[in-house]
Enzyme design. Structure first.
Site, mmCIF file in Angstrom:
data_model
loop_
_atom_site.group_PDB
_atom_site.id
_atom_site.type_symbol
_atom_site.label_atom_id
_atom_site.label_comp_id
_atom_site.label_asym_id
_atom_site.label_seq_id
_atom_site.Cartn_x
_atom_site.Cartn_y
_atom_site.Cartn_z
ATOM 1 C CE LYS A 58 -3.880 2.317 1.972
ATOM 2 N NZ LYS A 58 -4.419 2.519 0.612
ATOM 3 N N GLY A 85 -8.107 7.365 1.457
ATOM 4 C CA GLY A 85 -7.272 8.500 1.867
ATOM 5 C C GLY A 85 -5.882 8.125 2.357
ATOM 6 C CB CYS A 143 -0.319 13.456 -4.368
ATOM 7 S SG CYS A 143 1.371 13.147 -4.896
ATOM 8 C CB ILE A 203 -5.979 3.299 -15.077
ATOM 9 C CG1 ILE A 203 -7.110 2.311 -14.794
ATOM 10 C CG2 ILE A 203 -5.762 3.479 -16.531
ATOM 11 C CD1 ILE A 203 -8.470 2.734 -15.366
ATOM 12 N N GLY A 229 -12.579 -1.448 -10.469
ATOM 13 C CA GLY A 229 -13.378 -2.639 -10.760
ATOM 14 C C GLY A 229 -13.786 -2.705 -12.227
ATOM 15 N N GLY A 277 -6.678 -5.866 -8.754
ATOM 16 C CA GLY A 277 -6.968 -4.983 -7.631
ATOM 17 C C GLY A 277 -8.270 -5.349 -6.943
ATOM 18 C CB THR A 278 -11.653 -3.898 -7.368
ATOM 19 O OG1 THR A 278 -11.155 -2.557 -7.305
ATOM 20 C CG2 THR A 278 -13.025 -3.957 -6.728
#
Ligand code: FMN
Length: 303
Positions: A58, A85, A143, A203, A229, A277-278
């Protein structure tokens, strides 16, 4: 943890990423698989059946972060909006507590870092890259640079100058994680490569919002969040194709991958490696399953 996705022994899916050997081309998307929690849940079986060929941590930041206020998740048709966040222990907390545990994983470790200035990124890169346990770094550039106010990953000039600043600090591979929240990711990918990036990944999530039921208020504590997703897979397909055609560095593709067919389509668009990922939230062994299915897909195409 079901070992239902073991790669057929006769199929060699091995590859390499920036000189790092991988036993197959499926890794995880940063922030979508908590390997430390999974080890607690599955014990050493996780190490025997590790679903990914490399592990991406992470994202960590220089100082600890609490993350966004809840609610942090919203399900959409075929997708997930998260507004987590980036909660994390900060650089020192990561090095002391998480890195020794992640180093026990049976695969190369890629550490994802995010700063809001060149100096913050440099502190992270120096702190992480000097550790032998770390094979490569991924720069999360979704960011703002506090000096310019520009989101680094949305500006070719910002991306190039960040890489030029970081490149002399380490010989370890630097992967730049591109944002899809831009009309065309190609100039940013090319600028990152010119600055010295060894690979690009894409992405990241698409900016998205959800309304609290029965109100006109934002549902997510962070106001907006990022969509991931199946809903974003077609966007990934287009952006990966465009970036792979323009860049000479390897491309790591992600966005809605849930099957070997999804992975094969992104590899067909030019990706060297894919990330799940998801889908891992639904099935923690999804990485192994996608790799096994990918073997079947590639055998069919080449056969
Ligand atoms: C809950 C959640 C947390 C995430 N955390 C991070 C993160 O810390 N750093 C990062 O670069 N991307 C993060 N991502 C983005 C994923 O790594 C990935 O780029 C994106 O979700 C698209 O892939 P997918 O559709 O397969 O999930 C996160 C995504 C989700 C859903």
């Amino acid at each position: 943890m079901e070992g239902n996705g073991t790669v057929a022994p006769d199929l060699d899916l091995s590859t390499e990423l920036c000189g790092i050997p991988l036993r197959h081309p499926v890794i995880n998307g940063s922030g979508t698989f908590d390997a430390i929690a999974a080890r607690r849940a599955f014990g050493d079986e996780l190490l025997d059946q590790f679903p990914f060929a490399a592990f991406v941590s992470k994202t960590i930041t220089p100082e600890p972060r609490a993350g966004n206020a809840p609610p942090r998740l919203w399900e959409t048709p075929s997708g997930l909006i998260n507004s987590i966040g980036l909660p994390n222990k900060g650089l020192q907390g990561f090095l002391e507590h998480d890195l020794p545990q992640l180093a026990e994983l049976p695969v190369p470790l890629i550490v994802s870092v995010m700063g809001t200035s060149h100096d913050q990124f440099a502190e992270l890169v120096e702190g992480v890259a000097s550790r032998d346990e770390v094979a490569a770094l991924e720069l999360n550039v979704s960011c703002p640079n506090v000096k310019s106010g520009l989101i680094i990953g949305e500006s070719p000039d910002e991306a190039r100058s960040l890489l030029q600043h970081l490149r002399p600090l380490t010989e370890k591979p630097l992967v730049v994680k591109l944002t899809p929240n831009i009309a065309d990711p190609v100039p940013v990918a090319v600028a990152a490569e010119e600055g010295g990036a060894d690979a690009v990944s894409l992405i990241n999530t698409l900016r998205a919002a959800a309304v609290a039921p029965g109100s006109q208020r934002a549902w997510l504590g962070g106001g907006t969040g990022g969509l991931s997703g199946a809903a974003v897979r077609a966007v990934a397909q287009a952006q990966v194709g465009a970036v792979a055609a323009a860049a000479s560095v390897p491309v790591i593709a992600m966005g809605g991958i849930a099957s070997g067919r999804d992975a094969a389509e992104l590899i067909g668009a030019g990706a060297r490696v894919v990330a799940v990922g998801t889908e891992s939230f639904r099935d923690p062994a999804a990485g192994s399953r996608v790799a096994a299915e990918l073997g079947g897909q590639l055998a069919r195409i080449s056969g």
